[in-house]
Scaffold this motif. Sequence first.
Motif, PDB file in Angstrom:
ATOM      1  N   TYR A 125       0.827  -1.199   0.000  1.00 23.34           N
ATOM      2  CA  TYR A 125       0.000   0.000   0.000  1.00 23.34           C
ATOM      3  C   TYR A 125       0.866   1.255   0.000  1.00 23.34           C
ATOM      4  CZ  TYR A 125      -3.676  -3.215   1.431  1.00 23.34           C
ATOM      5  OH  TYR A 125      -4.572  -4.264   1.484  1.00 23.34           O
ATOM      6  N   ALA A 126       0.379   2.280  -0.665  1.00 20.51           N
ATOM      7  CA  ALA A 126       1.002   3.586  -0.543  1.00 20.51           C
ATOM      8  C   ALA A 126       0.806   4.089   0.885  1.00 20.51           C
ATOM      9  CB  ALA A 126       0.369   4.565  -1.529  1.00 20.51           C
ATOM     10  N   ASN A 127       1.756   4.856   1.365  1.00 16.64           N
ATOM     11  CA  ASN A 127       1.648   5.374   2.724  1.00 16.64           C
ATOM     12  C   ASN A 127       0.375   6.181   2.923  1.00 16.64           C
ATOM     13  OD1 ASN A 127       4.040   4.213   3.599  1.00 16.64           O
ATOM     14  ND2 ASN A 127       5.268   6.002   3.077  1.00 16.64           N
ATOM     15  N   SER A 128      -0.070   6.835   1.874  1.00 17.46           N
ATOM     16  CA  SER A 128      -1.232   7.707   1.979  1.00 17.46           C
ATOM     17  C   SER A 128      -2.537   6.949   2.241  1.00 17.46           C
ATOM     18  CB  SER A 128      -1.372   8.548   0.708  1.00 17.46           C
ATOM     19  OG  SER A 128      -1.479   7.710  -0.429  1.00 17.46           O
ATOM     20  N   VAL A 129      -2.546   5.648   1.971  1.00 14.40           N
ATOM     21  CA  VAL A 129      -3.784   4.881   2.149  1.00 14.40           C
ATOM     22  C   VAL A 129      -3.631   3.731   3.143  1.00 14.40           C
ATOM     23  CG1 VAL A 129      -4.445   5.454  -0.214  1.00 14.40           C
ATOM     24  CG2 VAL A 129      -3.424   3.211   0.269  1.00 14.40           C
ATOM     25  N   LYS A 130      -2.417   3.502   3.606  1.00 15.80           N
ATOM     26  CA  LYS A 130      -2.157   2.369   4.491  1.00 15.80           C
ATOM     27  C   LYS A 130      -3.002   2.478   5.754  1.00 15.80           C
ATOM     28  CE  LYS A 130       2.053   1.162   4.227  1.00 15.80           C
ATOM     29  NZ  LYS A 130       3.526   1.130   4.362  1.00 15.80           N
ATOM     30  N   GLY A 131      -3.644   1.376   6.102  1.00 13.46           N
ATOM     31  CA  GLY A 131      -4.493   1.350   7.286  1.00 13.46           C
ATOM     32  C   GLY A 131      -5.937   1.748   7.010  1.00 13.46           C
ATOM     33  N   ARG A 132      -6.187   2.286   5.827  1.00 18.38           N
ATOM     34  CA  ARG A 132      -7.555   2.695   5.464  1.00 18.38           C
ATOM     35  C   ARG A 132      -8.117   1.897   4.289  1.00 18.38           C
ATOM     36  NH1 ARG A 132      -8.400   7.577   3.446  1.00 18.38           N
ATOM     37  NH2 ARG A 132      -6.286   7.814   2.544  1.00 18.38           N
ATOM     38  N   PHE A 133      -7.248   1.506   3.369  1.00 14.03           N
ATOM     39  CA  PHE A 133      -7.665   0.763   2.176  1.00 14.03           C
ATOM     40  C   PHE A 133      -7.219  -0.692   2.298  1.00 14.03           C
ATOM     41  CE2 PHE A 133      -7.706   4.472  -1.134  1.00 14.03           C
ATOM     42  CZ  PHE A 133      -8.499   5.212  -0.281  1.00 14.03           C
ATOM     43  N   THR A 134      -8.015  -1.580   1.705  1.00 13.41           N
ATOM     44  CA  THR A 134      -7.664  -2.996   1.654  1.00 13.41           C
ATOM     45  C   THR A 134      -7.888  -3.527   0.250  1.00 13.41           C
ATOM     46  OG1 THR A 134      -8.324  -3.307   3.968  1.00 13.41           O
ATOM     47  CG2 THR A 134      -8.088  -5.281   2.608  1.00 13.41           C
ATOM     48  N   ILE A 135      -6.827  -4.065  -0.325  1.00  9.30           N
ATOM     49  CA  ILE A 135      -6.929  -4.683  -1.641  1.00  9.30           C
ATOM     50  C   ILE A 135      -7.162  -6.178  -1.452  1.00  9.30           C
ATOM     51  CG2 ILE A 135      -4.440  -5.102  -1.853  1.00  9.30           C
ATOM     52  CD1 ILE A 135      -4.683  -4.418  -4.840  1.00  9.30           C
ATOM     53  N   SER A 136      -7.989  -6.754  -2.328  1.00  7.57           N
ATOM     54  CA  SER A 136      -8.249  -8.191  -2.264  1.00  7.57           C
ATOM     55  C   SER A 136      -8.660  -8.667  -3.648  1.00  7.57           C
ATOM     56  CB  SER A 136      -9.336  -8.502  -1.227  1.00  7.57           C
ATOM     57  OG  SER A 136     -10.566  -7.900  -1.595  1.00  7.57           O
ATOM     58  N   ARG A 137      -8.798  -9.958  -3.774  1.00  6.54           N
ATOM     59  CA  ARG A 137      -9.164 -10.522  -5.065  1.00  6.54           C
ATOM     60  C   ARG A 137      -9.922 -11.810  -4.876  1.00  6.54           C
ATOM     61  NH1 ARG A 137      -3.863 -11.001  -8.155  1.00  6.54           N
ATOM     62  NH2 ARG A 137      -5.166 -12.094  -9.700  1.00  6.54           N
ATOM     63  N   ASP A 138     -10.747 -12.116  -5.887  1.00  3.40           N
ATOM     64  CA  ASP A 138     -11.460 -13.386  -5.943  1.00  3.40           C
ATOM     65  C   ASP A 138     -11.097 -14.016  -7.283  1.00  3.40           C
ATOM     66  OD1 ASP A 138     -13.227 -15.491  -6.214  1.00  3.40           O
ATOM     67  OD2 ASP A 138     -14.865 -14.434  -5.247  1.00  3.40           O
ATOM     68  N   ASN A 139     -10.176 -14.945  -7.262  1.00  3.43           N
ATOM     69  CA  ASN A 139      -9.696 -15.543  -8.509  1.00  3.43           C
ATOM     70  C   ASN A 139     -10.771 -16.392  -9.180  1.00  3.43           C
ATOM     71  OD1 ASN A 139      -7.227 -14.288  -8.371  1.00  3.43           O
ATOM     72  ND2 ASN A 139      -6.163 -16.056  -7.480  1.00  3.43           N
ATOM     73  N   ALA A 140     -11.718 -16.896  -8.425  1.00  4.31           N
ATOM     74  CA  ALA A 140     -12.807 -17.671  -9.025  1.00  4.31           C
ATOM     75  C   ALA A 140     -13.736 -16.778  -9.848  1.00  4.31           C
ATOM     76  CB  ALA A 140     -13.608 -18.382  -7.942  1.00  4.31           C
ATOM     77  N   LYS A 141     -13.773 -15.492  -9.493  1.00  6.61           N
ATOM     78  CA  LYS A 141     -14.629 -14.537 -10.197  1.00  6.61           C
ATOM     79  C   LYS A 141     -13.848 -13.584 -11.091  1.00  6.61           C
ATOM     80  CE  LYS A 141     -18.226 -14.465  -6.627  1.00  6.61           C
ATOM     81  NZ  LYS A 141     -19.019 -13.618  -5.691  1.00  6.61           N
TER      82      LYS A 141
END
Length: 112
Positions: free
Chosen positions: A60-76
């Motif tokens: 994460y960029a420092n500007s968003v760390k702790g507020r944003f969460t990236i995730s993925r669903d490989n089945a979709k």
Amino acid sequence: EVQLVESGGGLVQPGGSLRLSCAASGFTFSNSGMSWVRQAPGKGLEWVSSINHSGTNTLYANSVKGRFTISRDNAKNTLYLQMNSLKSEDSAVYYCQYGPVKGQGTQVTVSS
């Protein structure tokens, strides 16, 4: 042909939340690292977050760390960005990115 289609943007008040989605096609999504980048009016492209192919490693960029969460669903074949505690400076067009390819973007506006 690689295609990336973002959705989920909108107008939200400061402190609010949004969840962005990116539907991917045209490549083997489950083998591919992905990223979110953003561009605010009059500014350059800013990297926001990246995730490896399996979702086990995130950055994460420092500007968003702790507020944003990236995730993925490989089945979709879908990439996500959960954005919490949004600030006015988070207002931008958000793009998902695979290599040099970006989608059309989704607008996020944080304003009261």
